[in-house]
Scaffold this motif. Structure first.
Motif, PDB file in Angstrom:
ATOM      1  N   TYR A  66     -11.779 -13.341 -58.223  1.00 16.38           N
ATOM      2  CA  TYR A  66     -11.763 -14.657 -57.582  1.00 16.38           C
ATOM      3  C   TYR A  66     -13.085 -14.913 -56.851  1.00 16.38           C
ATOM      4  N   GLY A  67     -13.497 -13.973 -56.030  1.00 15.67           N
ATOM      5  CA  GLY A  67     -14.746 -14.123 -55.284  1.00 15.67           C
ATOM      6  C   GLY A  67     -15.941 -14.274 -56.202  1.00 15.67           C
ATOM      7  N   ALA A  68     -15.981 -13.468 -57.257  1.00 17.41           N
ATOM      8  CA  ALA A  68     -17.094 -13.552 -58.211  1.00 17.41           C
ATOM      9  C   ALA A  68     -17.121 -14.917 -58.900  1.00 17.41           C
ATOM     10  N   ALA A  69     -15.950 -15.434 -59.252  1.00 17.41           N
ATOM     11  CA  ALA A  69     -15.885 -16.744 -59.907  1.00 17.41           C
ATOM     12  C   ALA A  69     -16.351 -17.853 -58.969  1.00 17.41           C
ATOM     13  N   VAL A  70     -15.897 -17.815 -57.711  1.00 18.00           N
ATOM     14  CA  VAL A  70     -16.295 -18.842 -56.746  1.00 18.00           C
ATOM     15  C   VAL A  70     -17.806 -18.805 -56.529  1.00 18.00           C
ATOM     16  N   VAL A  71     -18.350 -17.616 -56.318  1.00 11.86           N
ATOM     17  CA  VAL A  71     -19.794 -17.491 -56.094  1.00 11.86           C
ATOM     18  C   VAL A  71     -20.570 -17.969 -57.322  1.00 11.86           C
ATOM     19  N   THR A  72     -20.136 -17.559 -58.501  1.00 14.26           N
ATOM     20  CA  THR A  72     -20.815 -17.957 -59.734  1.00 14.26           C
ATOM     21  C   THR A  72     -20.806 -19.471 -59.890  1.00 14.26           C
TER      22      THR A  72
END
Length: 144
Positions: A66-72
């Motif tokens: 989730y965090g990686a997707a939001v940051v990306t």
């Protein structure tokens, strides 16, 4: 000057114009980035739902995914709009789009998933054009 020479000269002039080299790539970057920015914002507004969906498809460590997707999506869309490190960012977003299509929209017998799958593939195609041709005149990359 022949008619074909005049057309060739006009095409050459257009290819060097501010519209073609400046405004059009900027508009393209904004349009491509819009879906990532809106998607990232929607993930922020419903973290539990997004993490649950990530868990449902079986990705490991859903909160990290989730965090990686939001940051990306958020940082990638902002960088794309600004034209910062545009080719690298566009490649990352293209790979993200293909990975998302394969992971979350792979049930092609479902019309909704079919549409989302090919939307992601089309976005990756547009992003690869940015990788190939760069950010254009109106970008932070052009200022360096």
């Amino acid at each position: 000057m022949s008619y074909s020479d005049a057309i060739a000269q006009r095409v050459e002039t257009l290819s060097h114009s501010a519209l073609i080299n400046g405004v059009t790539p900027l508009a393209g970057r904004i349009l491509l980035a819009a879906i990532f920015l809106l998607s990232g914002i929607s993930k922020i507004s419903d973290p539990a739902g997004t993490i649950g969906y990530i868990n449902m498809v079986g990705l490991p460590i859903p909160p990290l995914s989730y965090g990686a997707a939001v940051v990306t999506e958020i940082l990638g869309s902002i960088a794309l709009i600004l034209g910062f490190q545009t080719r690298i960012v566009a490649l990352i977003l293209a790979l993200f789009s293909v990975a998302t299509a394969l992971t979350f929209h792979n049930n092609l017998s479902d019309l909704n998933q079919f549409i989302h799958f090919f939307k992601n593939i089309a976005m990756a195609g547009g992003l690869l054009q940015v990788v190939a041709f760069g950010a254009g005149r109106y970008s932070l990359d052009a200022r360096r």
